[in-house]
Design a protein around this motif. Structure first.
Motif, mmCIF file in Angstrom:
data_model
loop_
_atom_site.group_PDB
_atom_site.id
_atom_site.type_symbol
_atom_site.label_atom_id
_atom_site.label_comp_id
_atom_site.label_asym_id
_atom_site.label_seq_id
_atom_site.Cartn_x
_atom_site.Cartn_y
_atom_site.Cartn_z
ATOM 1 N N LEU A 101 44.836 44.833 42.437
ATOM 2 C CA LEU A 101 45.250 43.503 41.976
ATOM 3 C C LEU A 101 45.089 43.338 40.456
ATOM 4 O O LEU A 101 45.319 42.254 39.926
ATOM 5 N N HIS A 102 44.653 44.388 39.784
ATOM 6 C CA HIS A 102 44.520 44.435 38.322
ATOM 7 C C HIS A 102 43.474 43.465 37.774
ATOM 8 O O HIS A 102 43.626 42.931 36.672
ATOM 9 N N ILE A 103 42.376 43.257 38.533
ATOM 10 C CA ILE A 103 41.317 42.377 38.032
ATOM 11 C C ILE A 103 39.922 43.001 38.139
ATOM 12 O O ILE A 103 38.936 42.334 37.831
ATOM 13 N N LEU A 104 39.823 44.245 38.558
ATOM 14 C CA LEU A 104 38.505 44.866 38.703
ATOM 15 C C LEU A 104 37.704 44.797 37.404
ATOM 16 O O LEU A 104 36.496 44.540 37.426
ATOM 17 N N ASP A 105 38.351 44.996 36.279
ATOM 18 C CA ASP A 105 37.656 45.004 34.992
ATOM 19 C C ASP A 105 37.042 43.646 34.628
ATOM 20 O O ASP A 105 36.234 43.554 33.722
ATOM 21 N N LYS A 106 37.383 42.601 35.351
ATOM 22 C CA LYS A 106 36.839 41.263 35.077
ATOM 23 C C LYS A 106 35.431 41.075 35.657
ATOM 24 O O LYS A 106 34.742 40.118 35.313
ATOM 25 N N PHE A 107 35.002 41.977 36.562
ATOM 26 C CA PHE A 107 33.779 41.759 37.321
ATOM 27 C C PHE A 107 32.678 42.745 36.947
ATOM 28 O O PHE A 107 32.865 43.954 36.968
ATOM 29 N N GLU A 108 31.532 42.172 36.633
ATOM 30 C CA GLU A 108 30.364 42.971 36.285
ATOM 31 C C GLU A 108 29.760 43.630 37.521
ATOM 32 O O GLU A 108 29.225 44.743 37.442
ATOM 33 N N TYR A 109 29.834 42.956 38.653
ATOM 34 C CA TYR A 109 29.229 43.478 39.881
ATOM 35 C C TYR A 109 30.038 42.971 41.070
ATOM 36 O O TYR A 109 30.495 41.827 41.075
ATOM 37 N N VAL A 110 30.198 43.824 42.088
ATOM 38 C CA VAL A 110 30.931 43.480 43.301
ATOM 39 C C VAL A 110 30.069 43.859 44.501
ATOM 40 O O VAL A 110 29.628 45.009 44.617
ATOM 41 N N TYR A 111 29.837 42.887 45.387
ATOM 42 C CA TYR A 111 29.084 43.170 46.608
ATOM 43 C C TYR A 111 29.809 42.571 47.810
ATOM 44 O O TYR A 111 30.042 41.362 47.879
ATOM 45 N N ALA A 112 30.168 43.432 48.749
ATOM 46 C CA ALA A 112 30.771 43.016 50.017
ATOM 47 C C ALA A 112 29.785 43.358 51.129
ATOM 48 O O ALA A 112 29.273 44.483 51.191
ATOM 49 N N THR A 113 29.519 42.410 52.006
ATOM 50 C CA THR A 113 28.464 42.578 53.001
ATOM 51 C C THR A 113 28.809 43.514 54.158
ATOM 52 O O THR A 113 27.915 44.092 54.749
#
Length: 189
Positions: A73-85
């Motif tokens: 979706l071309h937005i990964l670089d916007k996020f410092e951390y990603v957590y999916a449970t």
């Protein structure tokens, strides 16, 4: 001082899979797209000097799968951390509103609860979970996506809970929370 915005993913930043639940990895659903105004809102919040993270309850998708989806979706670089449970099909795995998942994200970001704002569409998980640990929250109340089952849960303020009807209103809501937080800091003896 608020430094981070922690986002829910499905129905907040992205549209859901046609099946409404990720019974297979989210990357296998070509129909998942960004919701309207997401790119502009993320950029506006970046320009406010705030950083982004994701905390999302998912059924079959782990954090790596969510990162792959964000990359598509071309937005990964916007996020410092990603957590999916990866918890919705396994009741033994902690998920929002459990405080343990909130604290895990805060620990990775090296911040305290009052330094973050949680944004999500589900009162019972996103808003209540954040409130219980002392984190501000913004409840996305779009009638198409807003979810609330528990009408008896009590909340404590502060932290602040603000409703918005459209994701485009999120930056203004964050400004209001920042203003309230600064007033609280000045009022403390």
């Amino acid at each position: 001082m608020i430094s981070h915005v922690i986002w829910d993913l499905g129905e907040t930043l992205t549209t859901p899979p046609n099946s409404r639940m990720d019974v297979k990895p989210l990357t296998e659903y070509p129909e998942i797209e960004l919701r309207e105004h997401v790119l502009e809102v993320l950029e506006t919040i970046n320009n406010m000097g705030l950083k982004h993270a994701i905390l999302s309850n998912t059924a079959t998708s782990d954090s790596d799968v969510v990162r792959e989806l964000l990359k598509r979706l071309h937005i990964l670089d916007k996020f410092e951390y990603v957590y999916a449970t990866k918890s919705e099909l396994d009741p033994s795995i902690p998920e929002k509103p459990d405080s343990i998942v909130y604290h895990q994200v805060l620990e990775k970001l090296d911040i305290q609860p009052e330094e973050a704002v949680m944004i999500g569409n589900t009162w019972d998980t996103d808003v209540i979970g954040a409130n219980r640990i002392g984190m501000h929250s913004i409840w996305l109340q779009n009638l198409e996506i807003s979810v609330r089952k528990d009408f008896d849960e009590k909340v404590v303020t502060p932290p602040w809970i603000l409703p918005v009807w459209d994701i485009a209103e999120v930056p203004k809501a964050i400004e209001l929370i920042i203003g309230c937080s600064q007033n609280e800091d000045r009022a403390e003896p």
